[in-house]
Design a protein around this motif. Structure first.
Motif, PDB file in Angstrom:
ATOM      1  N   SER A   2      -7.141 -23.725  21.270  1.00 15.86           N
ATOM      2  CA  SER A   2      -8.801 -23.713  20.500  1.00 15.86           C
ATOM      3  C   SER A   2      -9.500 -25.328  20.161  1.00 15.86           C
ATOM      4  O   SER A   2      -9.253 -26.426  19.837  1.00 15.86           O
ATOM      5  N   THR A   4     -13.515 -26.720  18.721  1.00 17.80           N
ATOM      6  CA  THR A   4     -14.635 -26.567  17.673  1.00 17.80           C
ATOM      7  C   THR A   4     -15.368 -27.038  17.590  1.00 17.80           C
ATOM      8  O   THR A   4     -15.611 -28.205  17.912  1.00 17.80           O
ATOM      9  N   HIS A  54     -20.317 -24.183  12.730  1.00 15.25           N
ATOM     10  CA  HIS A  54     -19.050 -24.577  13.235  1.00 15.25           C
ATOM     11  C   HIS A  54     -18.488 -23.406  14.127  1.00 15.25           C
ATOM     12  O   HIS A  54     -18.598 -22.267  14.145  1.00 15.25           O
ATOM     13  N   GLU A  55     -17.934 -23.108  15.953  1.00 16.76           N
ATOM     14  CA  GLU A  55     -17.892 -21.992  16.525  1.00 16.76           C
ATOM     15  C   GLU A  55     -16.731 -23.018  16.878  1.00 16.76           C
ATOM     16  O   GLU A  55     -16.549 -23.382  17.371  1.00 16.76           O
ATOM     17  N   THR A  56     -15.523 -21.853  17.207  1.00 19.55           N
ATOM     18  CA  THR A  56     -13.963 -21.668  17.317  1.00 19.55           C
ATOM     19  C   THR A  56     -13.993 -20.919  18.513  1.00 19.55           C
ATOM     20  O   THR A  56     -14.158 -19.686  18.079  1.00 19.55           O
TER      21      THR A  56
END
Length: 99
Positions: A2, A4, A54-56
């Motif tokens: 992942s 972010t 914040h985009e993960t």
């Protein structure tokens, strides 16, 4: 693994409502994407026109080749020059540990 995306926006004061009106539907749509893990939107307590998103996501290639081109993002992306005082700042962070 992942990653972010930490995105900082300095919004023109007269565009604050438009910023949210265009961004919120994008965030709502993203949550249904297979590689999406989560997002959170923050506002600076000392500056109501400074936001951080914040985009993960699970897969960088998917973000670059698919997600950024989704139709639900087009109006948002087209409006950014009018909404923002300066270009958004984007930083990518890789996950090391989650508890």
């Amino acid at each position: 693994m992942s990653e972010t995306y930490v995105i900082t926006f300095q919004v023109r004061p007269d565009q604050r409502d438009r910023f949210r009106a265009l961004l919120d539907p994008v965030l709502d749509a993203m949550r249904h994407e297979a590689t999406f893990e989560g997002a959170s939107l923050h506002v600076d307590p000392d500056d109501e026109n400074r936001f951080q998103l914040h985009e993960t996501w699970k897969d960088r290639q998917d973000v670059l080749e698919v997600q950024l081109k989704r139709p639900y993002r087009s109006e948002w992306h087209a409006a950014l020059d009018e909404i923002l005082e300066r270009p958004r700042e984007v930083r990518i962070w890789s996950l090391l540990r989650a508890d």
